[in-house]
Design a protein around this motif. Sequence first.
Motif, mmCIF file in Angstrom:
data_model
loop_
_atom_site.group_PDB
_atom_site.id
_atom_site.type_symbol
_atom_site.label_atom_id
_atom_site.label_comp_id
_atom_site.label_asym_id
_atom_site.label_seq_id
_atom_site.Cartn_x
_atom_site.Cartn_y
_atom_site.Cartn_z
ATOM 1 N N GLY A 99 -17.818 45.246 2.403
ATOM 2 C CA GLY A 99 -17.202 45.574 1.182
ATOM 3 C C GLY A 99 -18.022 45.175 -0.157
ATOM 4 O O GLY A 99 -18.783 44.403 -0.221
ATOM 5 N N GLY A 100 -17.971 46.163 -1.108
ATOM 6 C CA GLY A 100 -18.454 46.342 -2.362
ATOM 7 C C GLY A 100 -19.911 46.530 -2.269
ATOM 8 O O GLY A 100 -20.837 46.686 -3.281
ATOM 9 N N LEU A 101 -20.508 47.199 -1.396
ATOM 10 C CA LEU A 101 -22.019 47.777 -1.105
ATOM 11 C C LEU A 101 -21.760 49.216 -0.519
ATOM 12 O O LEU A 101 -20.928 49.623 0.234
ATOM 13 C CB LEU A 101 -22.639 46.931 0.047
ATOM 14 N N ARG A 102 -22.504 49.993 -1.328
ATOM 15 C CA ARG A 102 -22.686 51.097 -0.730
ATOM 16 C C ARG A 102 -24.127 51.492 -0.327
ATOM 17 O O ARG A 102 -24.836 50.568 -0.618
ATOM 18 C CB ARG A 102 -22.266 52.240 -2.127
ATOM 19 N N ARG A 103 -24.376 52.460 0.331
ATOM 20 C CA ARG A 103 -25.788 52.492 0.996
ATOM 21 C C ARG A 103 -26.445 53.905 0.532
ATOM 22 O O ARG A 103 -25.833 54.951 0.528
ATOM 23 C CB ARG A 103 -25.739 52.703 2.459
ATOM 24 N N GLU A 104 -27.666 54.090 0.122
ATOM 25 C CA GLU A 104 -28.456 55.215 -0.124
ATOM 26 C C GLU A 104 -29.762 54.907 0.984
ATOM 27 O O GLU A 104 -30.472 54.088 0.797
ATOM 28 C CB GLU A 104 -28.714 55.024 -1.598
ATOM 29 N N GLY A 105 -29.531 55.586 2.048
ATOM 30 C CA GLY A 105 -30.746 55.512 3.241
ATOM 31 C C GLY A 105 -30.590 54.289 3.551
ATOM 32 O O GLY A 105 -29.512 53.869 4.102
ATOM 33 N N ASP A 106 -31.631 53.370 3.446
ATOM 34 C CA ASP A 106 -31.664 52.057 4.030
ATOM 35 C C ASP A 106 -31.277 51.060 2.959
ATOM 36 O O ASP A 106 -31.008 50.044 3.462
ATOM 37 C CB ASP A 106 -33.139 51.720 4.607
ATOM 38 N N VAL A 107 -31.058 51.411 1.876
ATOM 39 C CA VAL A 107 -30.851 50.333 0.887
ATOM 40 C C VAL A 107 -29.316 50.230 0.671
ATOM 41 O O VAL A 107 -28.616 51.454 0.300
ATOM 42 C CB VAL A 107 -31.554 50.860 -0.458
ATOM 43 N N HIS A 108 -28.944 48.893 0.723
ATOM 44 C CA HIS A 108 -27.525 48.692 -0.024
ATOM 45 C C HIS A 108 -27.536 48.305 -1.246
ATOM 46 O O HIS A 108 -28.309 47.725 -1.719
ATOM 47 C CB HIS A 108 -27.015 47.368 0.947
ATOM 48 N N ILE A 109 -26.578 48.703 -2.050
ATOM 49 C CA ILE A 109 -26.611 48.563 -3.385
ATOM 50 C C ILE A 109 -25.152 48.169 -3.826
ATOM 51 O O ILE A 109 -24.020 48.672 -3.327
ATOM 52 C CB ILE A 109 -26.600 49.925 -4.199
ATOM 53 N N ALA A 110 -25.198 47.147 -4.730
ATOM 54 C CA ALA A 110 -24.011 46.559 -5.325
ATOM 55 C C ALA A 110 -24.304 46.535 -6.785
ATOM 56 O O ALA A 110 -25.176 45.506 -7.131
ATOM 57 C CB ALA A 110 -23.694 45.311 -4.844
ATOM 58 N N GLY A 111 -23.820 47.391 -7.664
ATOM 59 C CA GLY A 111 -24.121 47.345 -9.087
ATOM 60 C C GLY A 111 -25.532 47.654 -9.137
ATOM 61 O O GLY A 111 -26.250 48.770 -8.716
ATOM 62 N N GLN A 112 -26.281 46.879 -9.831
ATOM 63 C CA GLN A 112 -27.789 46.904 -10.163
ATOM 64 C C GLN A 112 -28.692 46.118 -8.955
ATOM 65 O O GLN A 112 -29.929 46.452 -8.883
ATOM 66 C CB GLN A 112 -28.331 46.150 -11.396
ATOM 67 N N LEU A 113 -27.978 45.733 -7.977
ATOM 68 C CA LEU A 113 -28.509 44.728 -7.034
ATOM 69 C C LEU A 113 -28.977 45.607 -5.948
ATOM 70 O O LEU A 113 -28.155 46.179 -5.422
ATOM 71 C CB LEU A 113 -27.663 43.757 -6.452
ATOM 72 N N LYS A 114 -30.212 45.839 -5.351
ATOM 73 C CA LYS A 114 -30.601 46.621 -4.195
ATOM 74 C C LYS A 114 -30.580 45.522 -3.096
ATOM 75 O O LYS A 114 -31.365 44.388 -3.292
ATOM 76 C CB LYS A 114 -31.851 47.417 -4.541
#
Length: 131
Positions: A99-114
Amino acid sequence: MEAIMLANMDAAATVGVRDMAAAREFYGNVLGLKPVDSDGGDDDMALYRSGDTRVFVYRSEYAGTNQATAITWDVGDKFDDIVAALQSKGARFEHYDMGGLRREGDVHIAGQLKIVWLKDPDGNILNINSA
């Protein structure tokens, strides 16, 4: 007199592995950690330097049984370069639905945090993030 506590003491991450040769290849060559003892050391343990900290790798029959993150690296703005370097060395990243994370390829993103997670040869979970 004030009690001596651990707040100002260095600590080391400790990771159990089954195969020391595979662990040395992964921690030394894939992750690029520098061994503290350069003579090849003990067949049952290895100590690496990671910035101002240490990573202690040792042979254990319980290797890979931890289902939580064992080591975290906060790498700041070097995140993209480190992830690309790891990918070029064959590192495979884990994908988690959190929850709270989206994924772009292999990278999980939460706001500015990768964030990326990967496993060592024994399944120990490692985390690299842009914090």
